[in-house]
Design a protein around this motif. Structure first.
Motif, PDB file in Angstrom:
ATOM      1  N   MET A   1      -0.493   4.814  -0.458  1.00  0.00           N
ATOM      2  CA  MET A   1      -0.560   4.444  -1.881  1.00  0.00           C
ATOM      3  C   MET A   1      -1.874   4.866  -2.542  1.00  0.00           C
ATOM      4  N   GLU A   2      -2.979   4.630  -1.855  1.00  0.00           N
ATOM      5  CA  GLU A   2      -4.269   4.972  -2.454  1.00  0.00           C
ATOM      6  C   GLU A   2      -4.368   6.480  -2.709  1.00  0.00           C
TER       7      GLU A   2
ATOM      8  N   CYS B   1      -1.993   8.543  -3.225  1.00  0.00           N
ATOM      9  CA  CYS B   1      -1.109   8.892  -4.337  1.00  0.00           C
ATOM     10  C   CYS B   1      -1.832   8.671  -5.674  1.00  0.00           C
ATOM     11  N   GLY B   2      -2.496   7.523  -5.781  1.00  0.00           N
ATOM     12  CA  GLY B   2      -3.217   7.216  -7.027  1.00  0.00           C
ATOM     13  C   GLY B   2      -4.376   8.162  -7.261  1.00  0.00           C
TER      14      GLY B   2
ATOM     15  N   LEU C   1       2.574   3.748 -10.882  1.00  0.00           N
ATOM     16  CA  LEU C   1       3.192   3.309  -9.629  1.00  0.00           C
ATOM     17  C   LEU C   1       4.228   2.225  -9.898  1.00  0.00           C
TER      18      LEU C   1
ATOM     19  N   ALA D   1      -2.749  -3.525  -1.403  1.00  0.00           N
ATOM     20  CA  ALA D   1      -2.792  -2.082  -1.735  1.00  0.00           C
ATOM     21  C   ALA D   1      -2.561  -1.885  -3.240  1.00  0.00           C
ATOM     22  N   CYS D   2      -1.728  -2.738  -3.834  1.00  0.00           N
ATOM     23  CA  CYS D   2      -1.498  -2.649  -5.287  1.00  0.00           C
ATOM     24  C   CYS D   2      -2.776  -3.000  -6.046  1.00  0.00           C
TER      25      CYS D   2
ATOM     26  N   TYR E   1      -4.902  -0.037  -6.186  1.00  0.00           N
ATOM     27  CA  TYR E   1      -4.310   1.233  -6.652  1.00  0.00           C
ATOM     28  C   TYR E   1      -5.183   1.861  -7.744  1.00  0.00           C
TER      29      TYR E   1
ATOM     30  N   ILE F   1       1.035  -1.928 -12.861  1.00  0.00           N
ATOM     31  CA  ILE F   1       1.970  -1.580 -11.795  1.00  0.00           C
ATOM     32  C   ILE F   1       3.310  -2.255 -12.105  1.00  0.00           C
TER      33      ILE F   1
END
Ligand code: SAH
Ligand code: SF4
Length: 367
Positions: A213-214, A216-217, A224, A254-255, A258, A267
């Protein structure tokens, strides 16, 4: 998008700028020609090299002989009574995936697939019943966009309003399990000298692949969406089995980390409304507690049925109550209007038998 489709010629769709320049240099063209070619392919949508008039007269037939800018083959195209459109696309190796366009009044979102099938068997999702066949290449992901643009005649890339204004990575597959190709494809789609869709108009949906996830951001900066669907690990383990690997607490932290998430750029938590399973008032209250302090909003998705599915959609009255509880807690939580259900194009309904599987079925019917 393989040689079968492009008849032995190398398909240029899906190559990044550096790779495109390398292909041109390898056949004796100057690297600066890559910028021109990029413009023709991704800004104008041109696939006929003889029409690429800024390329030299000598280069045009040579390029046509060696390369192609081919799209996936449309195996089936259906338009819903609500104007949503679905394409079943073939990639030249007997594999197929679906891609859906959801029109709004003056814009619309294109829902792209990242894999043929999915390895994650979420119990309410039709795609999850189809085993993963393979990851899609960057060319096959960008190719879905090109097919949709061809279909709506949206070339060259419009400067103002567009029918195809937004992208959602919410089709078949888990995009963070095919991140390299998804990332390369989205960078091509975002390039301002080509298809030019801004990262603000792109949303990637994940079932919760926490370790990716990180990245991706950081790398893409896209919005997301997280498929939450439950507020306890016990239930989420059953509905979204990746939860056994990355439980809710880990997912939400993780959110919180992000990159780029803030109150203006929240999000989205997707929550499929399943009657008697995850739709009680207590569930809504628990969700409020879970996401406290997070820049969050909810999307309540009515469950979309598919042949053989065992769940039922929450009643409209209970969905409304659920939505109101989240609203009162300060969170936006619209109940989505299902689109394209009549052509099996709604969220979680996508599934395509491979051509080989279909042939087998046809053969057994004939026998
Ligand atoms: N694999 C990714 C993206 C594709 S699924 C993910 O799971 O997030 C896109 C969204 O549709 C997800 O939120 C998914 O949980 C939801 N979905 C799957 N099946 C559904 C169904 N039958 N009805 C409604 N939503 C569904
Ligand atoms: Fe895969 Fe997403 Fe469907 Fe789960 S909901 S099976 S992750 S496509």
């Amino acid at each position: 998008m393989t040689d079968i489709i492009s008849q032995g010629r190398k398909n240029l769709i899906g190559l990044d700028r550096t790779e495109l320049a390398a292909e041109l240099t390898a056949v004796g063209e100057k690297p600066f020609r890559a910028k021109q070619l990029w413009h023709w392919i991704y800004y104008r949508g041109e696939s006929d090299f003889s029409k690429m008039t800024t390329m030299s007269k000598v280069a045009r037939p040579k390029l046509a002989e060696l390369f192609s800018a081919s799209r996936p083959v449309i195996t089936r195209e259906e338009t819903s009574e609500d104007r949503s459109r679905k394409w079943l696309l073939g990639f030249g190796d007997a594999n197929e995936a679906e891609c859906v366009y959801i029109p709004e009044k003056d814009r619309g979102a294109l829902c792209l697939s990242s894999q043929v099938g999915c390895t994650l068997n979420c119990s309410f999702c039709h795609t999850g019943t189809q085993k993963l066949v393979r990851n899609l290449t960057s060319g096959e992901i960008v190719g879905q966009m090109m097919v949709a643009r061809d279909s709506y005649g949206e070339w060259p890339s419009p400067r103002g309003e567009r029918m195809l204004s937004n992208i959602v990575m919410m089709g078949m597959g888990e995009p963070l399990y095919n991140f390299e190709n998804v990332s390369k494809a989205l960078k091509i789609i975002m390039d301002p000298e080509g298809i030019s869709i801004s990262k603000r108009r792109i949303t990637l949906s994940t079932s919760g692949v926490v370790p990716m996830m990180e990245r991706c951001g950081k790398e893409l900066g896209v919005n997301l969406a997280v498929s939450l669907h439950a507020c306890t690990d016990e239930l989420r383990d059953k509905l979204v089995p990746i939860n056994r690997k990355h439980p809710i607490k880990e997912l939400l932290s993780a959110c919180r980390r992000y990159p780029g998430a803030n109150n203006a750029n929240r999000i989205t938590f997707e929550y499929v409304m399943l009657k008697g399973v995850n739709d009680s008032d207590a569930d809504a209250k628990e969700l409020l507690r879970l996401v406290r302090g997070l820049p969050a909003k909810f999307n309540l998705i009515p469950f979309n049925p598919w042949p053989g599915s065992t769940f039922e959609c929450s009643t409209p009255a209970q969905s409304k109550r659920f939505s109101n509880i989240l609203n009162k807690g300060g969170l936006s939580a619209p109940i989505r209007v299902p689109r394209g259900r009549d052509i099996m194009a709604a969220c979680g309904q996508l599934k395509s038998d491979s051509i080989r599987q279909r042939r087998k079925k046809t053969a057994s019917v004939e026998a």
